[in-house]
Scaffold this motif. Structure first.
Motif, PDB file in Angstrom:
ATOM      1  N   LEU A 102      25.014  15.421  -5.429  1.00 23.53           N
ATOM      2  CA  LEU A 102      23.775  16.158  -5.727  1.00 23.53           C
ATOM      3  C   LEU A 102      23.671  16.582  -7.190  1.00 23.53           C
ATOM      4  CD1 LEU A 102      23.402  18.271  -2.459  1.00 23.53           C
ATOM      5  CD2 LEU A 102      22.778  15.882  -2.916  1.00 23.53           C
ATOM      6  N   ARG A 103      24.374  15.851  -8.052  1.00 25.55           N
ATOM      7  CA  ARG A 103      24.253  16.076  -9.490  1.00 25.55           C
ATOM      8  C   ARG A 103      23.025  15.346 -10.014  1.00 25.55           C
ATOM      9  NH1 ARG A 103      30.446  14.279 -10.145  1.00 25.55           N
ATOM     10  NH2 ARG A 103      29.363  12.386  -9.491  1.00 25.55           N
ATOM     11  N   LEU A 123      18.248  11.653  -0.983  1.00 28.39           N
ATOM     12  CA  LEU A 123      19.213  12.501  -1.681  1.00 28.39           C
ATOM     13  C   LEU A 123      18.553  13.672  -2.385  1.00 28.39           C
ATOM     14  CD1 LEU A 123      21.868   9.968  -3.041  1.00 28.39           C
ATOM     15  CD2 LEU A 123      22.180  11.756  -1.318  1.00 28.39           C
ATOM     16  N   TRP A 124      17.323  13.510  -2.857  1.00 30.65           N
ATOM     17  CA  TRP A 124      16.653  14.680  -3.439  1.00 30.65           C
ATOM     18  C   TRP A 124      16.388  15.701  -2.337  1.00 30.65           C
ATOM     19  CZ3 TRP A 124      13.159  18.433  -3.920  1.00 30.65           C
ATOM     20  CH2 TRP A 124      13.143  19.113  -5.142  1.00 30.65           C
ATOM     21  N   MET A 125      16.042  15.228  -1.138  1.00 27.26           N
ATOM     22  CA  MET A 125      15.844  16.149  -0.017  1.00 27.26           C
ATOM     23  C   MET A 125      17.145  16.867   0.312  1.00 27.26           C
ATOM     24  SD  MET A 125      13.488  17.245   2.144  1.00 27.26           S
ATOM     25  CE  MET A 125      14.204  18.865   1.810  1.00 27.26           C
ATOM     26  N   MET A 126      18.265  16.153   0.227  1.00 22.46           N
ATOM     27  CA  MET A 126      19.563  16.782   0.494  1.00 22.46           C
ATOM     28  C   MET A 126      19.864  17.870  -0.541  1.00 22.46           C
ATOM     29  SD  MET A 126      20.481  15.470   3.274  1.00 22.46           S
ATOM     30  CE  MET A 126      18.699  15.427   3.571  1.00 22.46           C
ATOM     31  N   PRO A 166      14.688  15.427 -11.475  1.00 18.90           N
ATOM     32  CA  PRO A 166      15.832  14.522 -11.603  1.00 18.90           C
ATOM     33  C   PRO A 166      16.339  14.039 -10.238  1.00 18.90           C
ATOM     34  CG  PRO A 166      16.097  16.397 -13.066  1.00 18.90           C
ATOM     35  CD  PRO A 166      14.898  16.692 -12.204  1.00 18.90           C
ATOM     36  N   GLU A 167      16.498  12.725 -10.113  1.00 19.19           N
ATOM     37  CA  GLU A 167      17.109  12.160  -8.906  1.00 19.19           C
ATOM     38  C   GLU A 167      18.538  12.675  -8.817  1.00 19.19           C
ATOM     39  OE1 GLU A 167      17.228  11.347  -5.915  1.00 19.19           O
ATOM     40  OE2 GLU A 167      16.045   9.501  -6.013  1.00 19.19           O
TER      41      GLU A 167
END
Length: 197
Positions: A125-126, A54-57, A119-120
């Motif tokens: 993507l918040r 998700l951080w990559m997204m 931040p994760e």
């Protein structure tokens, strides 16, 4: 129960760990086909690998940002991943962790890897309260990554787009079911003791 602020979470096996990168198709597509980066991939630049899908997204905008249209899941050896962490320096000066700013600058200059804790992200993507590891590789680490550590490279762009479509439709449970399973990395607290901000 809340997540620890600094914790490596990743998809891993007994011998490998999966990290993510996003590239333009001219880099990403041949890398996925050949299982190694093409000649156009620049070894002399810092390359950032991310264990968090998700951080990559967040970083690539669900594969929508220019130059980041191809999302790769790069399976590397745990031995290589841990070598990078052991030889990394925190990307910014942290009082109490480093004796002084000059010492940190000298360490950073010599280190073949650097770490940022960002931040994760959630499915929208918040930012979340806990952090996600970003591992920057340069010099010897980038060379080892390209030549020794990579076990496989998969194009997961379609997966990213499928999850994003579910998120847009409000089908968050369906989106969650498609996410790669990321677990706390064993002994990650020991590996990152010198890398916490």
């Amino acid at each position: 129960m809340s997540e620890p602020k600094h914790q490596i979470r990743a998809s891993y096996t007994d011998t490998t760990v999966t990290v993510y990168q996003a590239y333009a198709p001219e880099i990403g597509l041949p890398a996925a086909v050949d299982g190694r980066f093409p000649a156009a991939w620049r070894r002399d630049r810092m390359t950032w690998i991310k264990p968090s899908f998700l951080w990559m997204m967040y970083r690539c905008g669900w594969a929508g940002k220019e130059g980041q249209e191809t999302v790769l899941a790069v399976e590397i050896t745990r031995e290589g991943f841990e070598w990078a962490l052991e030889n990394a320096c925190l990307a910014h000066y942290q009082p109490g962790l480093h004796p002084d700013r000059g010492d940190w600058k000298r360490r950073l200059k010599r280190a073949p890897a650097r770490v940022q804790w960002d931040p994760e992200r959630d499915l929208h993507l918040r930012p979340l309260a806990h952090r996600s590891l970003q591992l920057g590789l340069t010099g010897e680490a980038a060379e080892r990554y390209a030549e020794e550590w990579i076990v496989s490279i998969r194009d997961v762009t379609a997966l990213a787009q499928a999850i994003h479509a579910h998120v847009r439709d409000g089908a968050l449970d369906a989106a969650r079911q498609l996410l790669p399973v990321e677990r706390p990395y064993p002994a990650g607290d020991v590996l990152t003791a010198h890398l916490r901000d």
